[in-house]
Design a protein around this motif. Structure first.
Motif, PDB file in Angstrom:
ATOM      1  N   ASN A 557      47.980  34.842  35.957  1.00  0.00           N
ATOM      2  CA  ASN A 557      47.755  34.948  34.516  1.00  0.00           C
ATOM      3  C   ASN A 557      46.744  36.022  34.116  1.00  0.00           C
ATOM      4  O   ASN A 557      46.925  36.655  33.080  1.00  0.00           O
ATOM      5  CB  ASN A 557      47.360  33.591  33.907  1.00  0.00           C
ATOM      6  CG  ASN A 557      46.221  32.908  34.622  1.00  0.00           C
ATOM      7  OD1 ASN A 557      45.252  33.548  35.010  1.00  0.00           O
ATOM      8  ND2 ASN A 557      46.324  31.592  34.790  1.00  0.00           N
ATOM      9  N   THR A 558      45.690  36.260  34.864  1.00  0.00           N
ATOM     10  CA  THR A 558      44.668  37.201  34.419  1.00  0.00           C
ATOM     11  C   THR A 558      44.477  38.298  35.452  1.00  0.00           C
ATOM     12  O   THR A 558      44.064  38.039  36.586  1.00  0.00           O
ATOM     13  CB  THR A 558      43.327  36.470  34.188  1.00  0.00           C
ATOM     14  OG1 THR A 558      43.512  35.418  33.259  1.00  0.00           O
ATOM     15  CG2 THR A 558      42.270  37.433  33.661  1.00  0.00           C
ATOM     16  N   ASP A 559      44.797  39.552  35.076  1.00  0.00           N
ATOM     17  CA  ASP A 559      44.620  40.708  35.964  1.00  0.00           C
ATOM     18  C   ASP A 559      45.184  40.429  37.353  1.00  0.00           C
ATOM     19  O   ASP A 559      44.580  40.777  38.371  1.00  0.00           O
ATOM     20  CB  ASP A 559      43.130  41.059  36.092  1.00  0.00           C
ATOM     21  CG  ASP A 559      42.497  41.411  34.760  1.00  0.00           C
ATOM     22  OD1 ASP A 559      43.219  41.768  33.834  1.00  0.00           O
ATOM     23  OD2 ASP A 559      41.259  41.308  34.662  1.00  0.00           O
ATOM     24  N   PHE A 560      46.334  39.818  37.400  1.00  0.00           N
ATOM     25  CA  PHE A 560      46.756  39.261  38.686  1.00  0.00           C
ATOM     26  C   PHE A 560      47.482  40.245  39.587  1.00  0.00           C
ATOM     27  O   PHE A 560      47.845  39.903  40.711  1.00  0.00           O
ATOM     28  CB  PHE A 560      47.574  37.973  38.499  1.00  0.00           C
ATOM     29  CG  PHE A 560      48.870  38.093  37.754  1.00  0.00           C
ATOM     30  CD1 PHE A 560      50.067  38.214  38.426  1.00  0.00           C
ATOM     31  CD2 PHE A 560      48.896  38.044  36.369  1.00  0.00           C
ATOM     32  CE1 PHE A 560      51.272  38.295  37.754  1.00  0.00           C
ATOM     33  CE2 PHE A 560      50.097  38.119  35.681  1.00  0.00           C
ATOM     34  CZ  PHE A 560      51.292  38.250  36.370  1.00  0.00           C
ATOM     35  N   ILE A 561      47.637  41.488  39.153  1.00  0.00           N
ATOM     36  CA  ILE A 561      47.984  42.594  40.048  1.00  0.00           C
ATOM     37  C   ILE A 561      46.947  43.673  39.767  1.00  0.00           C
ATOM     38  O   ILE A 561      46.957  44.273  38.692  1.00  0.00           O
ATOM     39  CB  ILE A 561      49.413  43.112  39.801  1.00  0.00           C
ATOM     40  CG1 ILE A 561      50.440  41.982  39.946  1.00  0.00           C
ATOM     41  CG2 ILE A 561      49.744  44.254  40.750  1.00  0.00           C
ATOM     42  CD1 ILE A 561      51.839  42.367  39.501  1.00  0.00           C
ATOM     43  N   PHE A 562      46.024  43.900  40.686  1.00  0.00           N
ATOM     44  CA  PHE A 562      44.888  44.765  40.349  1.00  0.00           C
ATOM     45  C   PHE A 562      44.387  45.492  41.584  1.00  0.00           C
ATOM     46  O   PHE A 562      44.681  45.121  42.713  1.00  0.00           O
ATOM     47  CB  PHE A 562      43.764  43.942  39.713  1.00  0.00           C
ATOM     48  CG  PHE A 562      43.019  43.029  40.659  1.00  0.00           C
ATOM     49  CD1 PHE A 562      41.710  43.314  41.031  1.00  0.00           C
ATOM     50  CD2 PHE A 562      43.610  41.878  41.170  1.00  0.00           C
ATOM     51  CE1 PHE A 562      41.014  42.481  41.892  1.00  0.00           C
ATOM     52  CE2 PHE A 562      42.910  41.032  42.023  1.00  0.00           C
ATOM     53  CZ  PHE A 562      41.614  41.333  42.395  1.00  0.00           C
ATOM     54  N   GLY A 563      43.621  46.571  41.332  1.00  0.00           N
ATOM     55  CA  GLY A 563      43.022  47.304  42.435  1.00  0.00           C
ATOM     56  C   GLY A 563      43.282  48.790  42.368  1.00  0.00           C
ATOM     57  O   GLY A 563      43.897  49.301  41.416  1.00  0.00           O
ATOM     58  N   ARG A 564      42.825  49.510  43.384  1.00  0.00           N
ATOM     59  CA  ARG A 564      42.868  50.973  43.368  1.00  0.00           C
ATOM     60  C   ARG A 564      43.953  51.555  44.270  1.00  0.00           C
ATOM     61  O   ARG A 564      44.056  52.781  44.423  1.00  0.00           O
ATOM     62  CB  ARG A 564      41.515  51.535  43.782  1.00  0.00           C
ATOM     63  CG  ARG A 564      41.092  51.232  45.200  1.00  0.00           C
ATOM     64  CD  ARG A 564      39.663  51.690  45.458  1.00  0.00           C
ATOM     65  NE  ARG A 564      39.209  51.273  46.781  1.00  0.00           N
ATOM     66  CZ  ARG A 564      37.939  51.240  47.150  1.00  0.00           C
ATOM     67  NH1 ARG A 564      37.001  51.591  46.286  1.00  0.00           N
ATOM     68  NH2 ARG A 564      37.591  50.865  48.371  1.00  0.00           N
ATOM     69  N   ALA A 565      44.776  50.728  44.863  1.00  0.00           N
ATOM     70  CA  ALA A 565      45.818  51.236  45.758  1.00  0.00           C
ATOM     71  C   ALA A 565      46.937  51.899  44.973  1.00  0.00           C
ATOM     72  O   ALA A 565      47.089  51.735  43.755  1.00  0.00           O
ATOM     73  CB  ALA A 565      46.383  50.102  46.603  1.00  0.00           C
ATOM     74  N   THR A 566      47.758  52.645  45.690  1.00  0.00           N
ATOM     75  CA  THR A 566      49.003  53.194  45.168  1.00  0.00           C
ATOM     76  C   THR A 566      50.079  52.164  45.497  1.00  0.00           C
ATOM     77  O   THR A 566      50.549  52.080  46.632  1.00  0.00           O
ATOM     78  CB  THR A 566      49.298  54.550  45.840  1.00  0.00           C
ATOM     79  OG1 THR A 566      48.266  55.470  45.473  1.00  0.00           O
ATOM     80  CG2 THR A 566      50.648  55.096  45.418  1.00  0.00           C
TER      81      THR A 566
END
Length: 705
Positions: A557-566
């Motif tokens: 529900n909240t920012d659930f796909i996140f990060g600095r990867a490609t």
């Protein structure tokens, strides 16, 4: 939980002003083509309701031989994932330093930070009997055979964990009294420590014992050591609790009178391939060999006893299971049996005992400090067994391992070819970490459905660590953490079931899967959680990390796909989930992309779920640590969007405007799609040709292995 992140994620609250980029803000309405239904869309109802960088290996020319073994990790019970620690790898994630003085040795051994400490000289303790208080996350390793500690040793106190002591000679604290009750001068003493590996040392001629494992020290492996010239070799116990798990293998114990070892109230004591020798012609005579005391449950196998008096002794309350041992010239008590329940060490970790007849020669040539202690040179059957192409895991004991982490631990360091960990159907409540030195690993469920095999845990960013050293933080909360390149997972579920409703007192970011590697391929998996489900990270800001997810479900529900990867989510279902209190509000993505890198691409997929209409954003920019140099990117294309998506699908975060970063759509369909505008940028056809799956993956073509 509120939608604002906790401080553990270092979200800045300060507004930053930067020149707005307009390359993706075409604002030109496009005719939207209808997308075909996903073949597996009908299954959606199931879900509807940081380490310091390593120093160069050339830190010291004299350290070269020691560094060959620095990337090794423990076997036996020290390899088991427990108490918040995934195996034992010491200071691998810290700097490598070379020491030649007592001051430097003590400085680095007691530091809070992880260190690999290479001892390249003879260091004399002052005063005699001094025991350096080693802190967690340390490797102390001798440079070749030149690392000597004279007149003292090391102490590991309550809660100290993840420590390796290797390839050292620790000697000569003897004070002239054989059964010394006044001077407690041990080579290595542990009081309430866990995850410790003592390997390839020469321990001798101390004032009390050589090794003392006390006060419920657990997840300990003692291997390939020489213990000699002492009244007491190795004592274990000193409480009424029966909780410790200990592995003792390939040790040469000679010219010692007692505690060879004695194990007092040890829940699981596994002793194998040890050589106990009462040498003829010396003044030292054994009073007993292996002693199972109190409520100890000991498995003793393929060990060789030569000339020992009372080679195997047990209390009436203790248990000894013997198999494959050899007794040459022994006398007195040689006992087995007892009231304890049978247990199998292979339920906890893999091992392959050497032939008993080979043990004396093997240990005489291989135990103690070596010019190189890398596992490949030891000749231990344990490492050979780990090199299998396929390892099986089954919670019911029908596989090689009972836990996924035990199988990961069995993969040899720096393996050159793929190792498949096949996990039988079941629920595996554990933490799993695939370290950076174990590439080419596949974890796959062997059931008929990805729902049949589940790896789950419930840590959150605010969950206190068991050792009292703080909380896990967002990245540390991951149920599965992947730091090794060329990792694959398929046909299973990875979940974090942290209960936000029951724990509103702590920060609730709770990661199911964290990747910090390149060429990560996730095929046919379910990744399920609430806030911060899938963290697609990189090993460092300047490192490329590509992740390809296909034929899968990501739930949150909240920012659930996140990060600095490609990262690419392709041909998959993104399932929106209500929050802990039943409300509908959230964000699908929170990219933290470095400038000039690709961020998150969602393509050919479906976004829906049992939530209120117009309640979810497609994304917002995460400038981790308030870093204004980042250039977050999410592109969503050729994807069906349900009515849950807001008509203005992007929003700001922590003072950073999404319009200063890279957010765009292309040819999406469904009730949640919308025409291009300044608040809803669409790619032009020309721009879209440079934002396809192949552009994200570059020279990598994900292939099942």
């Amino acid at each position: 939980m509120s939608e604002t992140r906790s401080k553990s994620r270092s979200r800045s609250r300060t507004r930053h002003h930067r020149r707005r980029r307009t390359a993706l803000l075409a604002g030109v309405p496009l005719a939207l083509a209808s997308a075909g239904a996903m073949a597996y869309g009908g299954a959606l109802g199931v879900f509807g309701a940081d380490a310091q960088p390593k120093a160069s290996a050339a830190a010291s020319a004299t350290a070269t031989s020691a560094l060959a073994g620095v990337t090794d990790v423990a076997d036996g019970f020290a390899s088991v994932n427990a108490l918040g620690q995934n195996g034992t790898y010491g200071g691998r994630d810290g700097q490598t330093v070379t020491v030649r003085t007592l001051a430097d040795l003590e400085k680095y051994a007691t530091a809070a930070e992880p260190y690999v400490i290479v001892v390249a000289a003879t260091i004399t303790m002052n005063p005699v009997g001094k025991e350096i208080k080693v802190a967690s996350d340390k490797t102390i390793i001798g440079s070749g055979t030149s690392g000597h500690i004279v007149g003292g040793g090391f102490f590991l106190g309550q809660g100290v964990h993840n420590v390796i002591i290797r390839n050292l000679t620790i000697r000569d604290a003897y004070q002239g009294v054989w059964n010394d009750k006044e001077h407690d001068f041990d080579a290595i003493q542990m009081d309430g420590a866990h995850h410790v590996w003592i390997d390839h040392n020469d321990l001798r001629h101390m004032a009390d014992g050589l090794i003392d494992s006390r006060k419920d020290t657990t997840y300990l492996t003692v291997s390939w050591n020489r213990l000699s010239q002492d009244n007491k070799a190795f004592g274990i116990g000193w409480t009424e609790n029966t909780t410790a798990d200990i592995t003792i293998h390939h040790n040469w114990i000679r010219e010692t009178e007692q505690r060879n070892p004695s194990t007092d109230n040890v829940a699981h004591a596994h002793l194998y391939n040890n050589y106990l020798e009462d040498e003829a012609g010396t003044t030292i005579k054994s009073s007993y060999g292996n002693y199972s005391r109190g409520r100890t449950n000991m498995v003793l196998e393929n060990s060789y006893f030569h000339g020992m008096t009372n080679p195997v002794v047990r209390d009436a309350t203790a248990t000894v299971v013997q198999r494959g041992n050899t007794f040459s010239g022994t006398s007195g008590r040689n006992e087995s049996g007892g009231p304890g329940a049978a247990w199998n060490p292979r339920s906890y970790y893999s091992y392959t005992p050497d032939k008993t007849a080979d043990v004396p020669a093997l240990l005489k040539s291989g135990a103690g400090p070596r010019s190189s202690v890398a596992k490949a040179t030891t000749g231990s059957g344990t490492t050979t067994a780990a090199a299998a192409t396929t390892l099986t895991v089954a919670a019911d004991g029908s596989g090689q391992y009972r836990t996924v982490q035990a199988a990961v631990n069995a993969v040899p360091a720096n393996n050159a070819s793929r190792v498949v960990i096949s996990v039988k159907p079941g629920t595996y409540r554990e933490l799993v970490k695939v370290p950076s030195n174990k590439p080419h690993v596949t974890i796959q469920g062997s059931g008929g459905s990805r729902k049949d095999t589940t790896i789950v845990y419930n840590n959150a960013s605010g969950t206190p660590k068991p050792d009292g050293s703080g909380t896990y933080g967002t990245g540390g909360s991951a149920t599965v953490a992947v730091e090794a390149d060329d990792f694959q997972a398929r046909n299973l579920t990875i979940s974090n079931d942290f209960d936000e409703a029951a724990h509103q007192d702590i920060a609730g970011q709770a990661v199911a899967l964290r990747t910090a590697a390149d060429k990560v391929f996730l095929d046919g998996v379910i990744i399920s959680g609430d806030q911060d489900t899938l963290l697609v990270d990189t090993a460092s800001k300047d490192r490329l990390g590509r992740v390809y997810v296909t034929n899968s479900y990501v739930v949150g529900n909240t920012d659930f796909i996140f990060g600095r990867a490609t990262a690419v989510i392709d041909k998959s279902v993104i399932t929106l989930k209500k929050r802990w209190n039943g409300t509908s509000a959230g964000y699908v993505t929170a990219p933290s992309t470095a400038a000039n890198r690709k961020g998150i691409l969602i393509a050919n997929s479906t976004v829906n779920g049992d939530v209120s209409d117009r309640s979810f954003y497609l994304g917002r920019p995460w400038h981790a640590g308030g870093d204004a140099s980042l250039d977050p990117q999410t592109t969503i294309r050729n994807t069906s969007l349900s009515a849950a998506i807001r008509t203005t699908p992007w929003t700001d975060m922590s003072g950073f405007s999404w319009k200063d970063d890279r957010f765009a759509e292309y040819r999406n369909t469904g009730a949640g799609s919308g025409a291009a505008s300044s608040d809803r940028p669409h790619l032009t056809d020309a721009q879209a040709t440079g934002q396809e799956v192949a552009d994200w993956l570059g020279d990598w073509t994900p292939t099942a292995g």
